[in-house]
Enzyme design. Structure first.
Site, short mmCIF file in Angstrom:
data_model
loop_
_atom_site.label_atom_id
_atom_site.label_comp_id
_atom_site.label_asym_id
_atom_site.label_seq_id
_atom_site.Cartn_x
_atom_site.Cartn_y
_atom_site.Cartn_z
N TYR A 40 24.84 61.52 25.58
CA TYR A 40 25.43 61.14 24.55
C TYR A 40 24.15 60.71 23.45
CZ TYR A 40 27.16 57.03 21.91
OH TYR A 40 27.82 56.04 20.85
N GLU A 119 50.57 36.33 26.82
CA GLU A 119 49.12 36.80 26.53
C GLU A 119 48.21 35.63 26.66
OE1 GLU A 119 49.43 38.21 22.39
OE2 GLU A 119 51.06 39.23 22.88
N LYS A 121 45.29 33.34 25.91
CA LYS A 121 44.89 32.83 24.60
C LYS A 121 43.42 32.64 24.83
CE LYS A 121 45.29 29.06 21.13
NZ LYS A 121 44.06 28.95 20.76
N ASP A 123 39.49 32.78 23.90
CA ASP A 123 38.77 31.66 22.96
C ASP A 123 37.60 32.29 22.41
OD1 ASP A 123 38.07 29.28 22.47
OD2 ASP A 123 37.38 28.57 24.26
N TYR A 229 46.04 41.58 18.74
CA TYR A 229 47.16 41.11 19.36
C TYR A 229 48.44 40.97 18.32
CZ TYR A 229 44.56 36.73 17.84
OH TYR A 229 43.74 36.08 17.37
N LYS A 318 48.27 25.29 26.49
CA LYS A 318 46.79 25.01 26.56
C LYS A 318 46.61 24.80 28.14
CE LYS A 318 43.89 24.94 23.81
NZ LYS A 318 43.77 24.56 22.25
N CYS A 410 22.90 -5.39 14.74
CA CYS A 410 23.00 -3.74 14.63
C CYS A 410 21.84 -3.13 15.24
CB CYS A 410 22.98 -3.51 13.11
SG CYS A 410 22.79 -1.59 12.86
N CYS A 413 19.34 -1.84 12.26
CA CYS A 413 18.62 -2.59 11.31
C CYS A 413 18.85 -4.08 11.57
CB CYS A 413 19.31 -2.14 10.02
SG CYS A 413 21.19 -2.79 9.74
N CYS A 428 28.43 -2.95 11.18
CA CYS A 428 27.19 -3.66 10.55
C CYS A 428 27.32 -4.08 9.41
CB CYS A 428 26.18 -2.68 10.64
SG CYS A 428 24.82 -2.78 9.52
N CYS A 434 21.25 -0.18 5.81
CA CYS A 434 21.20 0.19 7.24
C CYS A 434 20.75 1.59 7.26
CB CYS A 434 22.44 -0.27 7.85
SG CYS A 434 22.34 0.49 9.44
#
Ligand code: IVH
Length: 686
Positions: A40, A119, A121, A123, A229, A318, A410, A413, A428, A434
């Site tokens: 090849y 089919e 799904k 990801d 697809y 899902k 907070c 701050c 806060c 802040c």
């Protein structure tokens, strides 16, 4: 070279190309090795040496075109000829039953008699590839469904994707759609290689990161693959009646189709397939996150149609998010851009779905009480897709479990906290000073849906605020080369001498930041309103405000009673908007930004059908309007943008240094407009 000789070489090249393309197809698409690697390689070298000698004979489908090419400055935008849609989801069998009932009603057929193409799904990253006359022409990402990014150079490096279609029964122009992915093995390999300092968090991000590289020689090195697809636009109908036949047709043209796809009958058939695939999910070489059920008959698909950008004829079932057991080691409180405190559990690190999780959001104090979470507890954690991991429940109470208390001040701050009426969270009170709120508001301002300023990430913003280089969003416009050059991003200790040294921003990063700020001096009013980060003002509200008020000055003077009348704006949002512009600090910030030169794009929103039924092609560099703007202007007013001149083209709009499209337009006798002419005709003012 004599004509005879040239013809000979053309023939040799064509036969070399066909042979190598066939070997690639056989190996990468069909998984069949035909000849040993060295043979090849010999063929490939022969092809390259001929092409080097006769570069004018390199054709679009030459396998040599897959190696990637020089870096682009940025991706061009591509308008999909047909919009790329999304899928609605179900998680449970009961939801699927409801979906089946809806199908029965619309089709007047018992759902147990309906045939489905089922089919996995995939990801990965959705891609739409336009083939013109059988040649791979433009590959584009999904983008917002209507406009994506031109990633042709990167996609051409994927060897299982045909550069030229097999056979002759394909339409002259066709958008073929599928998913680009990296296998689990491929992902492990790139993540363990020492080339990259930063690891990808999962295979999907690795695939997306590879395709969104401006330098396609990087994509060429990544183990990318693709399954197809569906199709989008087609210039002519192909003679098929079902999704399963469409998949067969795609396969016959040379596309790789997921070999797990199947045809089944009714809900039972769908769910059996789901269970079967769910069981073997770990053994499947690539990531999937569910099953797509598609009504197989294309006539039925037509009857079912679409509902808000998703087909009624398909649904994604899902897989449940993966859960793992770990322990809560501590809790810290994160302060967001609006001052809201979010408790975050610090977890003993655990791998969930291929990603190491060491934090999980606890949402708010009520949630902690409801789930009875304490420090020291053993908990189950869940993560679905890219969402923030969360604690599902306490599995075992810790022996020495400690109650989680809301801090009195907070944590960033030390300002006082207050509880918002009728809300479960605390805030806060130090809205202006802040540091956490400042950082959050700047991160929001530069984010993609806001001003989309590149090169300034969370870490850099954090450091710049801590070092007091910037203290609000308007300070971004004070950044210049000098300030950034002298700014210490980090410090590190030299291994050999133990001495500390400072890390500065690289020149390239500085240029990138400044260029992006400059590029985003012209923005949409709605993006700017959203970017201000007014509480409860999301993208949709910002768009509605921009429709009603034509400038930021007008909005800043709006009365509460007027704002509340705007579509979808409730009393809380209206009050927040009104109060935001009553605050002098905010007014000063906005004024300073405008003084720095920020201005608003002309309102190009669809107002007319001026260009209805017309198709334009643009070539060359435009002087008075950006290409994206011109494309938007035409499509917002009902017209179509195409990348190819054909008999259907209304006119070719020509800028400086036009490409081959001008020649083709002349050949086909298509109307030619200079940029100036075109803009003058439509009374466009800059
Ligand atoms: S069909 C009109 N089939 O899922 C619907 N999509 O959530 C077109 N996806 O953007 C999509 N595997 O990126 C279809 N077998 C499959 C799929 C699939 C993965 C992705 C696709 C789409 C997203 C929608």
């Amino acid at each position: 070279m004599s004509r005879e000789n040239k013809n000979k070489i053309i023939k040799v090249l064509a036969s070399l190309r066909d042979e190598i393309n066939f070997l690639n197809y056989s190996y990468y698409t069909l998984d069949k090795l035909q000849i040993p690697d060295y043979e090849y390689d010999l063929l490939f070298k022969k092809l390259l040496s001929y092409e080097k000698k006769y570069p004018e004979l390199i054709s679009l489908d030459s396998p040599s075109q897959r190696v990637g090419s020089v870096s682009l400055d940025k991706f061009k935008s591509v308008e999909h000829k047909q919009e790329m849609l999304s899928l609605n989801n179900v998680f449970y069998s009961s939801e699927l039953s409801l979906y089946m009932e809806r199908l029965e009603k619309k089709l007047s057929i018992e759902s147990k008699k309906i045939s489905f193409s089922v089919e996995p799904k995939l990801d990965g990253l959705a891609i739409s590839i336009l083939y013109t006359d059988g040649f791979l022409d433009i590959a584009a990402t999904r983008g917002d469904g209507a406009i994506g990014e031109d990633v042709t150079n990167n996609v051409k490096t994927i060897k299982s994707i045909p550069l030229k279609l097999i056979g002759n029964d394909f339409p002259k122009s066709i958008e073929v759609r599928g998913e680009i992915f990296i296998t689990k093995r491929g992902f492990k390999k790139i993540n363990s290689s020492s080339d990259r300092e930063k690891k990808f968090s999962n295979a999907r991000n690795a695939a997306a990161g590879s395709i969104r590289q401006l330098d396609s020689t990087i994509a060429a090195k990544r183990p990318l693959d693709a399954f197809f697809y569906t199709v989008g636009h087609m210039s002519a109908n192909i003679n098929i009646n079902s999704q399963t036949d469409l998949l067969k047709k795609l396969s016959s043209w040379g596309f790789k189709i997921c070999d797990l796809n199947k045809e089944v009958i009714g809900q039972d058939g769908c769910e059996n397939f789901y269970k079967k695939i769910f069981k073997i999910r770990d053994k499947i070489p690539y990531d999937i996150d569910g099953i797509v059920y598609k009504v197989n008959n294309l006539n039925y698909q037509k009857i079912l149609g679409y509902i808000s950008r998703a087909p009624r004829w398909a649904i994604a079932h899902k897989f449940p998010a993966e859960e793992k057991i770990t322990s809560v080691e501590n809790v810290r409180f994160q302060v967001g851009r609006t001052g809201v405190l979010t408790p975050v559990a610090v977890l003993k690190p655990v791998e969930v779905g291929g990603v190491i999780i060491s934090n999980a959001t606890l949402h708010n104090m009520d949630e902690i009480l409801k789930k009875d979470i304490h420090i020291g507890d053993i908990v189950s954690v869940r993560r679905a897709g890219d969402v923030i991991p969360e604690i599902v429940s306490v599995v075992e109470k810790g022996l020495l479990r400690k109650t989680i208390y809301l801090p009195k001040k907070c944590p960033e701050c030390s300002a006082l906290l207050y509880k918002v009426k009728n809300m479960v969270f605390s805030k806060c009170s130090n809205t202006i000073n802040c540091p956490a709120q400042i950082k959050g508001s700047i991160e929001h301002y530069v984010s993609k849906k806001a001003l989309d300023i590149q090169g300034i990430g969370e870490k850099l913003i954090g450091r710049m605020v801590d070092e007091k280089i910037i203290s609000n969003i308007s300070d971004l416009y004070k950044l210049n080369k000098n300030v950034l050059k002298n700014f210490t991003v980090n410090s590190a200790v030299r291994e050999d001498s133990g001495k500390e040294y400072e890390i500065k921003l690289r020149e390239k990063s500085i240029d990138n930041i400044l260029r992006s700020i400059k590029e985003k001096m012209e923005v949409k009013l709605s993006n700017f309103i959203y970017a201000l980060g007014i509480n409860e003002v999301g993208e949709v509200t910002a768009k509605n405000l921009a429709k009603k008020y034509k400038s930021i000055e007008e909005l800043s003077k709006a009365k509460y009673d007027d704002i509340i009348l705007i579509k979808d704006i409730g009393p809380v949002a209206a009050k927040n908007i009104f109060n935001f512009f009553k605050n002098k600090d905010n007014i000063d910030i906005v004024k300073n930004i405008l003084k720095s030169g920020l201005f608003f794009k002309k309102d190009l929103k669809r107002k007319t059908d001026f260009f209805y039924g017309k198709t334009y092609v643009i070539t060359g560099k435009l002087q008075n309007i950006s290409r994206v703007q011109l494309e938007e202007l035409i499509s917002d007013n009902g017209g179509t943008i195409s990348n190819n001149v054909s008999s259907k083209t209304t006119a070719l709009i020509v800028g400086l240094e036009p490409g081959s499209k001008l020649k083709k337009a002349n050949e086909l006798n298509i109307k030619i407009n200079s940029e100036e002419e075109f803009l003058k005709n439509i009374n466009y003012e800059k």
